[in-house]
Design a protein around this motif. Structure first.
Motif, PDB file in Angstrom:
ATOM      1  N   ILE A  79      35.974  86.313  31.137  1.00 39.22           N
ATOM      2  CA  ILE A  79      37.342  86.340  30.637  1.00 39.22           C
ATOM      3  C   ILE A  79      37.337  87.007  29.258  1.00 39.22           C
ATOM      4  O   ILE A  79      36.437  86.777  28.451  1.00 39.22           O
ATOM      5  CB  ILE A  79      37.950  84.921  30.548  1.00 39.22           C
ATOM      6  CG1 ILE A  79      37.054  83.985  29.715  1.00 39.22           C
ATOM      7  CG2 ILE A  79      38.223  84.348  31.922  1.00 39.22           C
ATOM      8  CD1 ILE A  79      37.679  82.640  29.415  1.00 39.22           C
ATOM      9  N   ASP A  82      38.151  86.724  26.188  1.00 41.64           N
ATOM     10  CA  ASP A  82      38.626  85.844  25.124  1.00 41.64           C
ATOM     11  C   ASP A  82      38.184  86.302  23.739  1.00 41.64           C
ATOM     12  O   ASP A  82      38.524  85.684  22.734  1.00 41.64           O
ATOM     13  CB  ASP A  82      38.191  84.392  25.374  1.00 41.64           C
ATOM     14  CG  ASP A  82      36.683  84.218  25.440  1.00 41.64           C
ATOM     15  OD1 ASP A  82      35.971  85.236  25.520  1.00 41.64           O
ATOM     16  OD2 ASP A  82      36.221  83.069  25.425  1.00 41.64           O
ATOM     17  N   THR A 108      40.780  93.531  32.074  1.00 42.05           N
ATOM     18  CA  THR A 108      41.846  93.698  31.089  1.00 42.05           C
ATOM     19  C   THR A 108      42.424  92.389  30.596  1.00 42.05           C
ATOM     20  O   THR A 108      42.859  92.283  29.457  1.00 42.05           O
ATOM     21  CB  THR A 108      42.983  94.554  31.673  1.00 42.05           C
ATOM     22  OG1 THR A 108      43.425  93.953  32.909  1.00 42.05           O
ATOM     23  CG2 THR A 108      42.500  95.972  31.952  1.00 42.05           C
ATOM     24  N   ASP A 109      42.448  91.373  31.474  1.00 41.76           N
ATOM     25  CA  ASP A 109      43.019  90.095  31.083  1.00 41.76           C
ATOM     26  C   ASP A 109      42.421  88.968  31.923  1.00 41.76           C
ATOM     27  O   ASP A 109      41.600  89.209  32.815  1.00 41.76           O
ATOM     28  CB  ASP A 109      44.553  90.109  31.206  1.00 41.76           C
ATOM     29  CG  ASP A 109      45.032  90.529  32.593  1.00 41.76           C
ATOM     30  OD1 ASP A 109      44.337  90.247  33.596  1.00 41.76           O
ATOM     31  OD2 ASP A 109      46.113  91.149  32.690  1.00 41.76           O
ATOM     32  N   TYR A 110      42.827  87.742  31.634  1.00 43.13           N
ATOM     33  CA  TYR A 110      42.273  86.586  32.324  1.00 43.13           C
ATOM     34  C   TYR A 110      42.563  86.640  33.823  1.00 43.13           C
ATOM     35  O   TYR A 110      41.708  86.330  34.652  1.00 43.13           O
ATOM     36  CB  TYR A 110      42.861  85.295  31.736  1.00 43.13           C
ATOM     37  CG  TYR A 110      42.265  84.855  30.422  1.00 43.13           C
ATOM     38  CD1 TYR A 110      42.174  85.720  29.330  1.00 43.13           C
ATOM     39  CD2 TYR A 110      41.799  83.561  30.245  1.00 43.13           C
ATOM     40  CE1 TYR A 110      41.642  85.308  28.126  1.00 43.13           C
ATOM     41  CE2 TYR A 110      41.267  83.125  29.038  1.00 43.13           C
ATOM     42  CZ  TYR A 110      41.193  84.012  27.984  1.00 43.13           C
ATOM     43  OH  TYR A 110      40.654  83.609  26.799  1.00 43.13           O
ATOM     44  N   THR A 128      40.805  78.940  33.865  1.00 38.69           N
ATOM     45  CA  THR A 128      40.688  80.090  34.771  1.00 38.69           C
ATOM     46  C   THR A 128      39.855  79.731  35.994  1.00 38.69           C
ATOM     47  O   THR A 128      40.111  80.225  37.099  1.00 38.69           O
ATOM     48  CB  THR A 128      40.103  81.329  34.063  1.00 38.69           C
ATOM     49  OG1 THR A 128      39.167  80.922  33.079  1.00 38.69           O
ATOM     50  CG2 THR A 128      41.197  82.157  33.427  1.00 38.69           C
ATOM     51  N   SER A 162      45.200  83.405  24.763  1.00 42.83           N
ATOM     52  CA  SER A 162      45.765  83.902  26.020  1.00 42.83           C
ATOM     53  C   SER A 162      46.504  82.767  26.719  1.00 42.83           C
ATOM     54  O   SER A 162      46.139  81.595  26.579  1.00 42.83           O
ATOM     55  CB  SER A 162      44.655  84.420  26.933  1.00 42.83           C
ATOM     56  OG  SER A 162      45.135  84.591  28.255  1.00 42.83           O
ATOM     57  N   SER A 167      46.304  82.011  29.719  1.00 44.75           N
ATOM     58  CA  SER A 167      45.398  81.388  30.694  1.00 44.75           C
ATOM     59  C   SER A 167      44.161  80.770  30.053  1.00 44.75           C
ATOM     60  O   SER A 167      43.248  80.355  30.754  1.00 44.75           O
ATOM     61  CB  SER A 167      44.968  82.428  31.740  1.00 44.75           C
ATOM     62  OG  SER A 167      46.064  82.812  32.541  1.00 44.75           O
ATOM     63  N   SER A 168      44.131  80.723  28.735  1.00 41.92           N
ATOM     64  CA  SER A 168      42.967  80.171  28.038  1.00 41.92           C
ATOM     65  C   SER A 168      42.993  78.647  28.034  1.00 41.92           C
ATOM     66  O   SER A 168      44.007  78.030  27.730  1.00 41.92           O
ATOM     67  CB  SER A 168      42.934  80.682  26.594  1.00 41.92           C
ATOM     68  OG  SER A 168      41.916  80.032  25.859  1.00 41.92           O
ATOM     69  N   GLY A 209      46.271  86.619  22.583  1.00 47.76           N
ATOM     70  CA  GLY A 209      45.433  87.254  23.592  1.00 47.76           C
ATOM     71  C   GLY A 209      43.964  86.900  23.493  1.00 47.76           C
ATOM     72  O   GLY A 209      43.237  86.989  24.474  1.00 47.76           O
ATOM     73  N   ALA A 210      43.490  86.507  22.309  1.00 53.38           N
ATOM     74  CA  ALA A 210      42.070  86.181  22.139  1.00 53.38           C
ATOM     75  C   ALA A 210      41.895  85.281  20.920  1.00 53.38           C
ATOM     76  O   ALA A 210      42.734  85.274  20.013  1.00 53.38           O
ATOM     77  CB  ALA A 210      41.233  87.455  21.981  1.00 53.38           C
TER      78      ALA A 210
END
Length: 283
Positions: free
Chosen positions: A31, A33, A64-66, A87, A137, A139-140, A169-170
């Motif tokens: 992921i 992160d 690109t993303d989770y 995730t 993020s 989804s984090s 985002g991170a």
């Protein structure tokens, strides 16, 4: 007829050869992160080690993303992924249980998130009412789900009680948002926070932790359930064999911010799934 038979045999041989060739590469991701360059740096020694232990080429495939990490694993474009707890739960649900967590860091049994700020008036979660705030993020686990869970437990609803909520985002981006004055406070995982402090990338006189969450299960390495059992065992054994007393193991464990890796199982993430459902993040 003989020509057709020979052609069919040749095509079958090519197909088998292609399949065998495809299986010689282990496609691994994580992921996103942290910054892509940091993920690549952390993975390089681990990738070389796994090549030694499996006899396969190991390729790191950035996403690109989770969500892309979840889709990549369940759609057979990836073989193994470093997931956060949330995730992993998403991948389990999306695949109808066809993913398997194999190992986690010992630290992931009681992982924590930290809330940081530069505002001297913020000293507890309740002080965030009316303030601007950054999660990582969406989804984090450690950058959104569990911080939201503990905020709600403190009677602070980010969506209604805060002035504005953003998603950086991170984890490192959350710290940058807080230190740069873009938001009053933010939440991130404790591992990245400690690394940024150790690397001198955050001014601890300005940015400070005002709340640390209780522990919860978080990150793990997950594979597809249809992976060859012998390969799954090789990968599991490779992680469990990492030892801080030898140079290679020490380098890998330090980069992964791990004392050691231990076995894990799906049941460990039931609290994460429950928290996600309670927060309305799983439909």
């Amino acid at each position: 007829m003989k020509t057709l038979t020979s052609l069919a045999f040749a095509l079958a041989t090519l197909a088998l050869t292609g399949a065998a060739h495809a299986q010689q590469t282990l496609r691994v991701s994580a992921i996103p992160d942290e910054a892509p360059t940091e993920l690549q740096r952390k993975f390089k020694p681990l990738g070389s080690y796994l090549e030694q232990k499996t006899g396969m080429k190991v390729e790191f495939v950035p996403v690109t993303d989770y969500a892309a990490s979840v889709e990549g694993l369940i759609n057979n474009k990836l073989d193994m992924v470093w997931f956060g707890g949330f995730t992993f739960v998403q991948a389990k649900i999306r695949s109808n249980g066809k993913v398997v967590p194999i190992v986690q860091r010992e630290e992931d049994e009681k992982f924590r998130s930290v809330f940081v700020t530069t505002d001297k008036a913020i000293n507890k979660l309740e002080d965030l009412k009316g303030k601007t705030f950054a999660f990582g993020s969406e989804s984090s686990t450690s950058g959104h789900l569990m911080p939201r869970f503990f905020l709600l437990a403190a009677q602070v609803n980010p969506d209604t009680d805060m002035k504005r909520v953003a998603f950086s985002g991170a984890h490192d981006a959350t710290v940058a948002a807080v230190s740069g004055g873009k938001v009053d406070a933010g939440a991130l995982n404790i591992s990245v926070w400690e690394k940024l402090l150790a690397q001198g990338k955050v001014d601890s006189k300005s940015v400070r932790v005002f709340y640390t969450t209780p522990g919860y299960y978080d990150y793990n390495w997950t594979v597809r359930a249809d992976m060859d059992p012998s390969l799954r065992k090789k990968l599991t054994d490779a992680f469990l064999a990492l030892n801080a007393n030898d140079a290679q193991g020490k380098e890998i464990l330090e980069l992964q911010r791990a004392t050691r890796f231990i076995p894990t199982r799906t049941e460990n993430y039931e609290q994460i799934e429950k928290a996600a459902r309670n927060a309305g993040l799983l439909k």
